[in-house]
Design a protein around this motif. Structure first.
Motif, PDB file in Angstrom:
ATOM      1  N   LEU A 203       0.817  -1.212   0.000  1.00 37.28           N
ATOM      2  CA  LEU A 203       0.000   0.000   0.000  1.00 37.28           C
ATOM      3  C   LEU A 203       0.852   1.263   0.000  1.00 37.28           C
ATOM      4  CD1 LEU A 203      -2.840  -1.000   2.501  1.00 37.28           C
ATOM      5  CD2 LEU A 203      -2.645  -1.445   0.051  1.00 37.28           C
ATOM      6  N   THR A 204       2.004   1.210   0.644  1.00 36.20           N
ATOM      7  CA  THR A 204       2.868   2.386   0.662  1.00 36.20           C
ATOM      8  C   THR A 204       3.391   2.708  -0.734  1.00 36.20           C
ATOM      9  OG1 THR A 204       3.542   1.920   2.944  1.00 36.20           O
ATOM     10  CG2 THR A 204       4.970   3.367   1.655  1.00 36.20           C
ATOM     11  N   GLY A 205       3.920   1.697  -1.432  1.00 37.89           N
ATOM     12  CA  GLY A 205       4.404   1.908  -2.790  1.00 37.89           C
ATOM     13  C   GLY A 205       3.291   2.308  -3.737  1.00 37.89           C
ATOM     14  N   ALA A 206       2.106   1.696  -3.567  1.00 37.45           N
ATOM     15  CA  ALA A 206       0.978   2.029  -4.431  1.00 37.45           C
ATOM     16  C   ALA A 206       0.563   3.485  -4.247  1.00 37.45           C
ATOM     17  CB  ALA A 206      -0.194   1.099  -4.137  1.00 37.45           C
ATOM     18  N   ALA A 207       0.464   3.932  -2.996  1.00 36.56           N
ATOM     19  CA  ALA A 207       0.065   5.321  -2.740  1.00 36.56           C
ATOM     20  C   ALA A 207       1.067   6.299  -3.343  1.00 36.56           C
ATOM     21  CB  ALA A 207      -0.053   5.547  -1.232  1.00 36.56           C
ATOM     22  N   LYS A 208       2.357   5.975  -3.273  1.00 38.77           N
ATOM     23  CA  LYS A 208       3.382   6.843  -3.856  1.00 38.77           C
ATOM     24  C   LYS A 208       3.158   7.005  -5.358  1.00 38.77           C
ATOM     25  CE  LYS A 208       8.360   6.920  -4.800  1.00 38.77           C
ATOM     26  NZ  LYS A 208       9.637   6.202  -4.596  1.00 38.77           N
ATOM     27  N   HIS A 209       2.859   5.916  -6.072  1.00 34.73           N
ATOM     28  CA  HIS A 209       2.655   5.991  -7.519  1.00 34.73           C
ATOM     29  C   HIS A 209       1.341   6.690  -7.865  1.00 34.73           C
ATOM     30  CE1 HIS A 209       5.985   3.106  -7.694  1.00 34.73           C
ATOM     31  NE2 HIS A 209       6.096   3.455  -8.963  1.00 34.73           N
ATOM     32  N   PHE A 210       0.298   6.485  -7.053  1.00 35.38           N
ATOM     33  CA  PHE A 210      -0.960   7.175  -7.330  1.00 35.38           C
ATOM     34  C   PHE A 210      -0.802   8.690  -7.151  1.00 35.38           C
ATOM     35  CE2 PHE A 210      -3.186   3.044  -5.998  1.00 35.38           C
ATOM     36  CZ  PHE A 210      -3.209   2.587  -7.302  1.00 35.38           C
ATOM     37  N   ARG A 211      -0.043   9.106  -6.151  1.00 32.44           N
ATOM     38  CA  ARG A 211       0.204  10.541  -5.977  1.00 32.44           C
ATOM     39  C   ARG A 211       1.001  11.092  -7.162  1.00 32.44           C
ATOM     40  NH1 ARG A 211       0.831   9.029  -0.386  1.00 32.44           N
ATOM     41  NH2 ARG A 211       3.091   8.761  -0.722  1.00 32.44           N
ATOM     42  N   MET A 212       1.940  10.306  -7.688  1.00 31.56           N
ATOM     43  CA  MET A 212       2.701  10.713  -8.864  1.00 31.56           C
ATOM     44  C   MET A 212       1.772  10.881 -10.060  1.00 31.56           C
ATOM     45  SD  MET A 212       5.737   8.639 -10.871  1.00 31.56           S
ATOM     46  CE  MET A 212       6.617   8.321  -9.346  1.00 31.56           C
ATOM     47  N   ALA A 213       0.816   9.959 -10.224  1.00 33.61           N
ATOM     48  CA  ALA A 213      -0.111  10.042 -11.343  1.00 33.61           C
ATOM     49  C   ALA A 213      -0.994  11.279 -11.242  1.00 33.61           C
ATOM     50  CB  ALA A 213      -0.967   8.777 -11.400  1.00 33.61           C
ATOM     51  N   ILE A 214      -1.472  11.593 -10.039  1.00 36.07           N
ATOM     52  CA  ILE A 214      -2.341  12.759  -9.843  1.00 36.07           C
ATOM     53  C   ILE A 214      -1.563  14.049 -10.074  1.00 36.07           C
ATOM     54  CG2 ILE A 214      -3.716  14.002  -8.131  1.00 36.07           C
ATOM     55  CD1 ILE A 214      -4.377  11.231  -6.915  1.00 36.07           C
ATOM     56  N   ALA A 215      -0.280  14.058  -9.659  1.00 34.55           N
ATOM     57  CA  ALA A 215       0.543  15.253  -9.901  1.00 34.55           C
ATOM     58  C   ALA A 215       0.752  15.481 -11.393  1.00 34.55           C
ATOM     59  CB  ALA A 215       1.894  15.093  -9.201  1.00 34.55           C
TER      60      ALA A 215
ATOM     61  N   ASP B 168      -1.396  14.378 -13.786  1.00 35.32           N
ATOM     62  CA  ASP B 168      -2.695  14.626 -14.412  1.00 35.32           C
ATOM     63  C   ASP B 168      -3.740  14.692 -13.308  1.00 35.32           C
ATOM     64  OD1 ASP B 168      -5.039  14.734 -15.823  1.00 35.32           O
ATOM     65  OD2 ASP B 168      -4.830  12.773 -16.779  1.00 35.32           O
ATOM     66  N   SER B 169      -4.207  15.879 -12.979  1.00 32.61           N
ATOM     67  CA  SER B 169      -5.172  16.041 -11.889  1.00 32.61           C
ATOM     68  C   SER B 169      -6.487  15.330 -12.153  1.00 32.61           C
ATOM     69  CB  SER B 169      -5.431  17.535 -11.648  1.00 32.61           C
ATOM     70  OG  SER B 169      -5.969  18.139 -12.826  1.00 32.61           O
ATOM     71  N   GLY B 170      -6.740  14.949 -13.397  1.00 34.19           N
ATOM     72  CA  GLY B 170      -7.967  14.235 -13.730  1.00 34.19           C
ATOM     73  C   GLY B 170      -7.805  12.731 -13.776  1.00 34.19           C
ATOM     74  N   ALA B 171      -6.721  12.182 -13.203  1.00 37.18           N
ATOM     75  CA  ALA B 171      -6.477  10.728 -13.217  1.00 37.18           C
ATOM     76  C   ALA B 171      -7.445  10.044 -12.252  1.00 37.18           C
ATOM     77  CB  ALA B 171      -5.026  10.437 -12.851  1.00 37.18           C
ATOM     78  N   ALA B 172      -8.625   9.679 -12.766  1.00 40.59           N
ATOM     79  CA  ALA B 172      -9.704   9.177 -11.908  1.00 40.59           C
ATOM     80  C   ALA B 172      -9.351   7.862 -11.232  1.00 40.59           C
ATOM     81  CB  ALA B 172     -10.986   9.022 -12.734  1.00 40.59           C
TER      82      ALA B 172
ATOM     83  N   ARG C 117     -14.665   4.292  11.009  1.00 40.08           N
ATOM     84  CA  ARG C 117     -13.366   4.705  10.475  1.00 40.08           C
ATOM     85  C   ARG C 117     -13.377   6.203  10.196  1.00 40.08           C
ATOM     86  NH1 ARG C 117      -9.676   1.031   8.967  1.00 40.08           N
ATOM     87  NH2 ARG C 117     -10.278  -1.157   9.066  1.00 40.08           N
ATOM     88  N   PHE C 118     -12.310   6.863  10.570  1.00 37.83           N
ATOM     89  CA  PHE C 118     -12.178   8.296  10.373  1.00 37.83           C
ATOM     90  C   PHE C 118     -11.606   8.523   8.971  1.00 37.83           C
ATOM     91  CE2 PHE C 118     -12.031   7.399  14.854  1.00 37.83           C
ATOM     92  CZ  PHE C 118     -12.841   8.372  15.414  1.00 37.83           C
ATOM     93  N   LEU C 119     -12.496   8.512   7.977  1.00 36.61           N
ATOM     94  CA  LEU C 119     -12.078   8.551   6.573  1.00 36.61           C
ATOM     95  C   LEU C 119     -11.571   9.932   6.179  1.00 36.61           C
ATOM     96  CD1 LEU C 119     -15.017   6.578   4.925  1.00 36.61           C
ATOM     97  CD2 LEU C 119     -12.796   5.710   5.652  1.00 36.61           C
ATOM     98  N   PRO C 120     -10.680   9.969   5.170  1.00 34.40           N
ATOM     99  CA  PRO C 120     -10.244  11.264   4.649  1.00 34.40           C
ATOM    100  C   PRO C 120     -11.403  12.022   4.028  1.00 34.40           C
ATOM    101  CG  PRO C 120      -9.498   9.484   3.237  1.00 34.40           C
ATOM    102  CD  PRO C 120     -10.060   8.840   4.463  1.00 34.40           C
ATOM    103  N   ALA C 121     -11.382  13.323   4.093  1.00 33.55           N
ATOM    104  CA  ALA C 121     -12.492  14.128   3.590  1.00 33.55           C
ATOM    105  C   ALA C 121     -12.638  14.048   2.091  1.00 33.55           C
ATOM    106  CB  ALA C 121     -12.326  15.578   4.040  1.00 33.55           C
ATOM    107  N   THR C 122     -11.516  13.965   1.372  1.00 33.23           N
ATOM    108  CA  THR C 122     -11.549  13.895  -0.069  1.00 33.23           C
ATOM    109  C   THR C 122     -10.582  12.828  -0.533  1.00 33.23           C
ATOM    110  OG1 THR C 122      -9.747  15.456  -0.496  1.00 33.23           O
ATOM    111  CG2 THR C 122     -11.950  16.389  -0.135  1.00 33.23           C
ATOM    112  N   SER C 123     -10.545  12.597  -1.829  1.00 33.20           N
ATOM    113  CA  SER C 123      -9.653  11.612  -2.400  1.00 33.20           C
ATOM    114  C   SER C 123      -8.314  12.191  -2.788  1.00 33.20           C
ATOM    115  CB  SER C 123     -10.300  10.949  -3.631  1.00 33.20           C
ATOM    116  OG  SER C 123     -10.584  11.936  -4.627  1.00 33.20           O
ATOM    117  N   ARG C 124      -8.033  13.439  -2.393  1.00 32.02           N
ATOM    118  CA  ARG C 124      -6.730  14.042  -2.743  1.00 32.02           C
ATOM    119  C   ARG C 124      -5.621  13.343  -1.985  1.00 32.02           C
ATOM    120  NH1 ARG C 124      -9.673  18.785  -2.221  1.00 32.02           N
ATOM    121  NH2 ARG C 124      -8.751  19.208  -0.200  1.00 32.02           N
TER     122      ARG C 124
END
Length: 461
Positions: free
Chosen positions: A101-113, A115-119, A454-461
């Motif tokens: 999950l740590t490596g996956a989150a790092k790559h997803f943040r890279m994708a969003i940076a 392309d902000s529309g990377a759904a 669960r104390f979920l994050p407010a958004t998917s950012r």
């Protein structure tokens, strides 16, 4: 038909990269994985600069869990701003499905940076943050058995993730026992007893090594009231386990526990601690096959040991989107080095089986009544079971001692379980269950209910 048309196009135009890519993609959709891989590799060799072709091929490799080859194709694409978002999303998905999950989150943040529309990246990053969100849970259990013993307990739990692969949690569990006749003194009504358990737990996953480790340390307070007077006892508890997952849906686990024994009327009169070691092999396949085999040894303070072994397997017989049904078989064996059956015709202070062997039929059914509501029912019936039961064939006279002997007898143990779980909101889940079981020793009924937030994050950012 599409594959035939594309083959005809390629026969006329061997260098048509678009037709070659569509042909390979069509073979994949037709579930011809070997043919699709060969077509993609051949086309990449002819058109090494076609990034759309590489992304299509990598998408297929990720979906078919060919992670090494997928990484070889995707990592060079991270250098280009035009392909970075899609390549990072696919690499993140591969790591996510592997449990990193740590490596996956790092790559997803890279994708969003990039392309902000990377759904897809946003959705999966939100899932990771939701899974790794801090949580709090409360619950209660109530048990009645015919020893006789009534028990009601509560549980409070809270935890958080230091990172997506490392979590800490704390639990407190007060238990109130209301036993009937005391096992030590015939005619004496054992008073109510309160036991409080508490522990802190650390859980760490290492996806690259396929290893999950758990360590918990805590304590127990026994506020006992015995025929000799009030007495409060305390001791320490611990749990540790290491689990390794093989690539083929098998896993092995070694586990050790130090915990109080609380399953007999006699054990509620004092603090009986046991040390347990176990080793298990588990199966959980995507096709629905489930199974486990294990050996276990439980050592008590009086240097007596209870050994057990079991194996069970469930085979899928119904596989539908909203209904899963399985049937299976289980074998179990138990034996104790020494018996603790006493003159009050009770096991005191803990249960010691003698040469128990059982064979059982299993059944399970799960109904996904709605996207937020699940019903599960399962059970087991021992169609053959036997034990060496302790008896006193000669009762003592004034001078005669008790004479304990063992008699081979057959019995039919069974258990039944029904549970419901519902998602009340994105952050809240509620579950409830009822269990009924019969052994050679007693029959019991247990009800449980649990609420988790669960104390979920407010958004998917």
């Amino acid at each position: 038909k599409a594959a035939e048309i594309l083959q005809q196009v390629l026969a006329r135009e061997p260098g048509n990269g678009d037709a070659a890519r569509l042909h390979a993609q069509t073979l994949y959709w037709m579930k011809d994985i070997v043919g699709a891989i060969a077509a993609y590799e051949r086309t990449i060799a002819q058109h090494p600069e076609d990034t759309s072709l590489r992304l299509d091929f990598a998408n297929m490799l990720v979906e078919t869990r060919s992670d090494v080859r997928a990484r070889q194709i995707l990592e060079p694409l991270l250098a280009s701003s035009a392909t970075r978002a899609r390549a990072a999303t696919l690499l993140g998905t591969s790591l996510y499905w592997k449990g990193d999950l740590t490596g996956a989150a790092k790559h997803f943040r890279m994708a969003i940076a990039a392309d902000s529309g990377a759904a897809d990246a946003r959705r999966q990053l939100f899932e990771i943050r939701s899974v790794a969100a801090p949580w709090m849970g409360v619950g209660t259990n109530a048990l009645h058995d015919d020893q006789p013993l009534d028990r009601i307990d509560g549980s409070i739990e809270a935890g958080m993730f230091i990172n997506p692969l490392f979590s800490v949690a704390a639990r407190v569990r007060p238990i109130r026992f209301m036993p009937g006749r005391d096992a030590f003194t015939p005619g004496y009504d054992a008073p109510a007893t309160t036991v409080i358990l508490g522990e802190a737990e650390l859980v760490h996953s290492t996806p690259a090594a396929r290893v999950e480790t758990r360590l918990a340390l805590g304590g127990v307070t026994h506020g006992g009231v015995t025929p000799g007077g009030d007495e409060t006892r305390q001791d320490w508890t611990a749990r540790a386990s290491v689990r390794f997952r093989f690539p083929n849906y098998l896993s092995v686990e070694a586990r050790g526990d130090r915990a109080p024994y609380l399953n007999t009327v006699a054990s509620t009169a004092g603090l009986v601690m046991s040390n347990t070691g176990s080793f298990s092999l588990g199966l959980a396949s995507p096709e629905g096959w489930l199974g486990e085999t294990a050996v276990r040894a439980e050592r008590f303070g009086d240097e007596n040991t209870v050994r057990s072994a079991y194996a069970w397997l469930l085979a899928p017989v119904i596989r539908a989107p909203t209904l899963v049904g399985s049937i299976g078989y289980a074998f179990a064996a138990q034996d104790a080095a020494e018996t603790r059956f006493n003159e009050a015709f009770r096991y005191a202070p803990y249960y010691t089986p003698e040469n128990i062997v059982s064979h059982s039929a299993l059944g399970s059914i799960t109904v996904q009544a709605s996207p937020t509501f699940t019903l599960n029912a399962r059970g087991a019936y021992g169609f053959y079971a036997r034990e060496d039961a302790p008896v006193f064939p000669v009762l003592p006279g004034i001078l005669a001692p008790y004479t304990l002997e063992f008699v081979r007898r057959s019995f039919n143990p069974w258990d039944a379980h029904i549970s419901v779980s519902g998602v009340l909101s994105k952050a809240t889940t509620l579950s409830a269950s009822i269990d009924r079981m019969k052994t050679a020793f007693y029959t019991s009924t247990t009800g449980r209910i649990r609420l988790t937030y669960r104390f979920l994050p407010a958004t998917s950012r």
